[in-house]
Design a protein around this motif. Structure first.
Motif, PDB file in Angstrom:
ATOM      1  N   THR A  93       0.817  -1.215   0.000  1.00 32.97           N
ATOM      2  CA  THR A  93       0.000   0.000   0.000  1.00 32.97           C
ATOM      3  C   THR A  93       0.849   1.263   0.000  1.00 32.97           C
ATOM      4  O   THR A  93       0.407   2.309  -0.476  1.00 32.97           O
ATOM      5  CB  THR A  93      -0.944   0.017   1.224  1.00 32.97           C
ATOM      6  N   GLY A  94       2.071   1.188   0.541  1.00 29.64           N
ATOM      7  CA  GLY A  94       2.942   2.362   0.543  1.00 29.64           C
ATOM      8  C   GLY A  94       3.295   2.836  -0.848  1.00 29.64           C
ATOM      9  O   GLY A  94       3.659   3.998  -1.046  1.00 29.64           O
ATOM     10  N   ALA A  95       3.185   1.948  -1.845  1.00 27.54           N
ATOM     11  CA  ALA A  95       3.517   2.314  -3.219  1.00 27.54           C
ATOM     12  C   ALA A  95       2.384   3.046  -3.921  1.00 27.54           C
ATOM     13  O   ALA A  95       2.531   3.462  -5.072  1.00 27.54           O
ATOM     14  CB  ALA A  95       3.881   1.054  -4.012  1.00 27.54           C
ATOM     15  N   TYR A  96       1.251   3.221  -3.246  1.00 19.56           N
ATOM     16  CA  TYR A  96       0.104   3.891  -3.861  1.00 19.56           C
ATOM     17  C   TYR A  96       0.233   5.411  -3.799  1.00 19.56           C
ATOM     18  O   TYR A  96      -0.542   6.127  -4.423  1.00 19.56           O
ATOM     19  CB  TYR A  96      -1.191   3.453  -3.170  1.00 19.56           C
ATOM     20  N   HIS A  97       1.182   5.928  -3.045  1.00 19.61           N
ATOM     21  CA  HIS A  97       1.336   7.368  -2.891  1.00 19.61           C
ATOM     22  C   HIS A  97       2.250   7.925  -3.970  1.00 19.61           C
ATOM     23  O   HIS A  97       2.938   7.186  -4.676  1.00 19.61           O
ATOM     24  CB  HIS A  97       1.876   7.687  -1.497  1.00 19.61           C
ATOM     25  N   ASP A  98       2.288   9.260  -4.065  1.00 20.67           N
ATOM     26  CA  ASP A  98       3.088   9.902  -5.109  1.00 20.67           C
ATOM     27  C   ASP A  98       4.570   9.583  -4.962  1.00 20.67           C
ATOM     28  O   ASP A  98       5.250   9.302  -5.948  1.00 20.67           O
ATOM     29  CB  ASP A  98       2.873  11.422  -5.068  1.00 20.67           C
ATOM     30  N   ASN A  99       5.082   9.693  -3.752  1.00 22.15           N
ATOM     31  CA  ASN A  99       6.486   9.310  -3.550  1.00 22.15           C
ATOM     32  C   ASN A  99       6.525   7.852  -3.084  1.00 22.15           C
ATOM     33  O   ASN A  99       5.816   7.463  -2.170  1.00 22.15           O
ATOM     34  CB  ASN A  99       7.182  10.244  -2.563  1.00 22.15           C
ATOM     35  N   LYS A 100       7.346   7.067  -3.738  1.00 26.99           N
ATOM     36  CA  LYS A 100       7.313   5.605  -3.588  1.00 26.99           C
ATOM     37  C   LYS A 100       8.460   5.097  -2.730  1.00 26.99           C
ATOM     38  O   LYS A 100       9.518   5.724  -2.646  1.00 26.99           O
ATOM     39  CB  LYS A 100       7.425   4.938  -4.969  1.00 26.99           C
ATOM     40  N   PRO A 101       8.296   3.919  -2.126  1.00 24.99           N
ATOM     41  CA  PRO A 101       9.450   3.189  -1.596  1.00 24.99           C
ATOM     42  C   PRO A 101      10.123   2.430  -2.742  1.00 24.99           C
ATOM     43  O   PRO A 101       9.461   2.051  -3.721  1.00 24.99           O
ATOM     44  CB  PRO A 101       8.831   2.231  -0.578  1.00 24.99           C
ATOM     45  N   TYR A 102      11.433   2.201  -2.613  1.00 26.73           N
ATOM     46  CA  TYR A 102      12.175   1.575  -3.706  1.00 26.73           C
ATOM     47  C   TYR A 102      13.088   0.465  -3.186  1.00 26.73           C
ATOM     48  O   TYR A 102      13.503   0.473  -2.023  1.00 26.73           O
ATOM     49  CB  TYR A 102      13.046   2.603  -4.440  1.00 26.73           C
ATOM     50  N   LYS A 103      13.399  -0.446  -4.090  1.00 32.07           N
ATOM     51  CA  LYS A 103      14.408  -1.464  -3.836  1.00 32.07           C
ATOM     52  C   LYS A 103      15.560  -1.250  -4.806  1.00 32.07           C
ATOM     53  O   LYS A 103      15.341  -1.101  -6.012  1.00 32.07           O
ATOM     54  CB  LYS A 103      13.831  -2.870  -4.019  1.00 32.07           C
ATOM     55  N   ILE A 104      16.764  -1.217  -4.275  1.00 35.16           N
ATOM     56  CA  ILE A 104      17.973  -1.063  -5.083  1.00 35.16           C
ATOM     57  C   ILE A 104      18.731  -2.390  -5.074  1.00 35.16           C
ATOM     58  O   ILE A 104      18.922  -3.000  -4.012  1.00 35.16           O
ATOM     59  CB  ILE A 104      18.879   0.050  -4.526  1.00 35.16           C
ATOM     60  N   LYS A 105      19.164  -2.819  -6.242  1.00 33.58           N
ATOM     61  CA  LYS A 105      20.017  -4.003  -6.324  1.00 33.58           C
ATOM     62  C   LYS A 105      21.280  -3.641  -7.091  1.00 33.58           C
ATOM     63  O   LYS A 105      21.239  -3.347  -8.296  1.00 33.58           O
ATOM     64  CB  LYS A 105      19.305  -5.174  -7.000  1.00 33.58           C
ATOM     65  N   LEU A 106      22.398  -3.639  -6.381  1.00 31.28           N
ATOM     66  CA  LEU A 106      23.690  -3.345  -6.992  1.00 31.28           C
ATOM     67  C   LEU A 106      24.155  -4.525  -7.827  1.00 31.28           C
ATOM     68  O   LEU A 106      23.828  -5.685  -7.540  1.00 31.28           O
ATOM     69  CB  LEU A 106      24.717  -3.040  -5.910  1.00 31.28           C
ATOM     70  N   GLN A 107      24.962  -4.240  -8.830  1.00 35.02           N
ATOM     71  CA  GLN A 107      25.550  -5.310  -9.629  1.00 35.02           C
ATOM     72  C   GLN A 107      26.783  -5.907  -8.958  1.00 35.02           C
ATOM     73  O   GLN A 107      27.159  -7.048  -9.228  1.00 35.02           O
ATOM     74  CB  GLN A 107      25.904  -4.790 -11.022  1.00 35.02           C
ATOM     75  N   VAL A 108      27.393  -5.150  -8.067  1.00 29.95           N
ATOM     76  CA  VAL A 108      28.542  -5.613  -7.286  1.00 29.95           C
ATOM     77  C   VAL A 108      28.283  -5.243  -5.831  1.00 29.95           C
ATOM     78  O   VAL A 108      27.820  -4.143  -5.531  1.00 29.95           O
ATOM     79  CB  VAL A 108      29.858  -4.954  -7.772  1.00 29.95           C
ATOM     80  N   LYS A 109      28.579  -6.143  -4.912  1.00 27.25           N
ATOM     81  CA  LYS A 109      28.324  -5.890  -3.497  1.00 27.25           C
ATOM     82  C   LYS A 109      29.108  -4.670  -3.003  1.00 27.25           C
ATOM     83  O   LYS A 109      30.309  -4.551  -3.251  1.00 27.25           O
ATOM     84  CB  LYS A 109      28.718  -7.101  -2.653  1.00 27.25           C
ATOM     85  N   GLU A 110      28.400  -3.783  -2.291  1.00 22.63           N
ATOM     86  CA  GLU A 110      29.021  -2.631  -1.640  1.00 22.63           C
ATOM     87  C   GLU A 110      28.236  -2.296  -0.379  1.00 22.63           C
ATOM     88  O   GLU A 110      27.072  -2.705  -0.238  1.00 22.63           O
ATOM     89  CB  GLU A 110      29.050  -1.415  -2.570  1.00 22.63           C
ATOM     90  N   ASP A 111      28.853  -1.553   0.512  1.00 29.00           N
ATOM     91  CA  ASP A 111      28.148  -1.070   1.700  1.00 29.00           C
ATOM     92  C   ASP A 111      27.698   0.360   1.448  1.00 29.00           C
ATOM     93  O   ASP A 111      28.491   1.297   1.537  1.00 29.00           O
ATOM     94  CB  ASP A 111      29.048  -1.129   2.934  1.00 29.00           C
ATOM     95  N   LEU A 112      26.423   0.536   1.139  1.00 22.17           N
ATOM     96  CA  LEU A 112      25.913   1.870   0.845  1.00 22.17           C
ATOM     97  C   LEU A 112      25.834   2.755   2.087  1.00 22.17           C
ATOM     98  O   LEU A 112      25.634   3.967   1.968  1.00 22.17           O
ATOM     99  CB  LEU A 112      24.536   1.778   0.184  1.00 22.17           C
TER     100      LEU A 112
END
Length: 459
Positions: A93-112
């Motif tokens: 339901t959180g994705a129904y709002h104008d600003n969305k939650p996101y999932k990021i998947k890196l191509q190489v492991k890093e500590d963001l």
């Protein structure tokens, strides 16, 4: 070079330059060809529950993290298995709002989160909108202090996608297996699963004797990955949970569940006054085939502090949250007394540490920067947010009013609980029952009964 990459328009209120001056790290996402992540919206099928999303596009992108316009991390442009990342809309339901939650998947492991230790490197990260309140920060602090197996780390930040300011977020570790720094379950025989009301929106899922279509829940996978789940693995995990559910009914659950993790999880929610007992935020895990089933970390704190101040969380009492009402009212009182003992050990420590934690955060440079970020968020999305100081006042008031009630109520639970004869007739038939004089009985009777070697008062 950074300004060239981001094509900054500094003259706008929401420019990269203005937002950078606030002081929080800035996560800038630059997608391939400026493509915007999108999704479709779906509602539950008949007999289930919830609203969710589907067909979320996984968009190749570059991730740049800066602070005061200094580059702290740059993933590089997207090249599969080499550099860059993908981003997609995440959540329900959180994705129904104008600003969305996101999932990021890196191509190489890093500590963001930039902690300077390679053990924290991983490919999967989340951008949650939870910086709009202190709820997630408080909930995770309780998770840490009460001793759950793992506490996700996070960083308040501001987010741009293709030069467009999206607001303040928490950049946070995803719930997953990571042998170095997250949930360290065995690669071959360990598992992590989620009790999920949105199971109908996943490609694979399974039911157990209790969590099935009759109550709108099934189980979905956090580890192994869906692509690696076989019929044999499903049967193994399903039977593990079925055994634990049966043991809770029969009162011999210490052989199958880690009582301390179950106690800690529900006590944390009782302290926080969680209202939403139906969300997809209950994770079970097993380290390996020789270990007990246990609760993993807590997640999803949107509805903490929603209960009346003289109430437990709904997880504590709702009948369809099977484990806890049954554990509290079981003929085996091990869980009940472990809960009481745990509360009395932490009741003078955790609440004050939480209050100190949020006050220190509010007074910190990071807290002040988050407050300024909320003001920009309000302008960007035309939505009012509480201030950080209002959050502190609310939480302090909650603890000051709720915890005295909780203390009195929990310690009164140490007296005979008055389990109903109906409940015992349904659930205790497999255990010998004796009266106070040691005479065996076929069914429980009013007064003192001895069941599993324990005195139980039947009203």
């Amino acid at each position: 070079m950074l300004l060239f990459c981001l094509n900054i328009k500094a003259q706008t209120d929401f420019s990269f330059e203005n937002i950078s001056k606030i002081g929080l790290p800035v996560v800038s996402v630059i997608t391939l060809n400026g493509e915007e992540p999108v999704c479709d919206y779906v509602t539950h099928p008949e007999g289930s529950m919830g609203e969710s999303i589907t067909n979320a596009t996984k968009v190749p992108c570059r991730i740049i993290i800066t602070k005061n316009q200094d580059i702290l991390f740059d993933s590089g442009d997207y090249e599969k298995n080499v550099s860059g990342a993908t981003i997609k809309i995440n959540g329900n339901t959180g994705a129904y709002h104008d600003n969305k939650p996101y999932k990021i998947k890196l191509q190489v492991k890093e500590d963001l989160l930039l902690r300077g230790d390679k053990k924290y490197k991983d490919k999967e990260w989340r951008l949650l909108k939870d910086a709009r309140t202190l709820n997630t920060m408080i909930g995770l602090k309780v998770n840490e202090l009460i001793g759950m197996p793992w506490t996700p780390s996070y960083m308040p930040c501001n987010v741009f996608i293709n030069n467009d300011y999206r607001g303040c977020y928490l950049l946070i570790e995803s719930v997953k297996r990571n042998s170095d720094s997250r949930l360290n379950v065995d690669e071959n025989t360990g598992f992590i699963v989620e009790r999920d009301p949105y199971w109908w929106n996943e490609s694979i899922y399974f039911s157990t004797d209790y969590f099935n279509m009759s109550n709108g829940y099934r189980w979905t996978w956090k580890y192994p990955d869906e692509d690696d789940v076989t019929e044999e693995i499903t049967e193994y995990v399903q039977s593990s949970i079925n055994r634990a559910e049966k043991s809770i009914k029969e009162g011999n659950y210490e052989q199958y569940i880690d009582v301390n993790s179950f106690v800690s999880w529900i006590l944390a929610h009782d302290i926080l006054g969680t209202w939403d007992s139906g969300g997809s935020n209950l994770y079970l895990m097993r380290y390996d085939n020789n270990s007990l089933l246990q609760m993993a970390n807590m997640w999803d704190f949107d509805t903490i502090f929603w209960m009346n101040k003289d109430s437990f969380s709904r997880y504590h009492t709702e009948s369809y949250d099977y484990y806890f009402p049954l554990l509290f009212n079981n003929v085996n009182t091990t869980f009940l007394y472990a809960y009481i003992n745990k509360w009395n050990k932490i009741k003078d420590i955790i609440p004050q540490q939480i209050i100190d934690f949020i006050k220190e955060f509010a007074d910190s440079e990071e807290g002040k920067a988050l407050q300024l970020s909320r003001e920009y968020y309000t302008k960007r999305w035309n939505k009012e947010l509480t201030t950080v100081s209002e959050d502190v006042e609310k939480v302090t008031d909650w603890f000051n009013n709720h915890l005295p009630w909780l203390d009195t109520t929990i310690n009164n639970m140490s007296k005979p609980t008055g389990i109903s004869t109906t409940y015992l007739n349904q659930n205790a038939h497999s255990s010998p029952i004796f009266d106070i004089h040691g005479k065996q009985m076929n069914t429980p009777q009013k007064g003192i009964n001895i069941i599993n070697g324990k005195k139980i008062l039947i009203k």
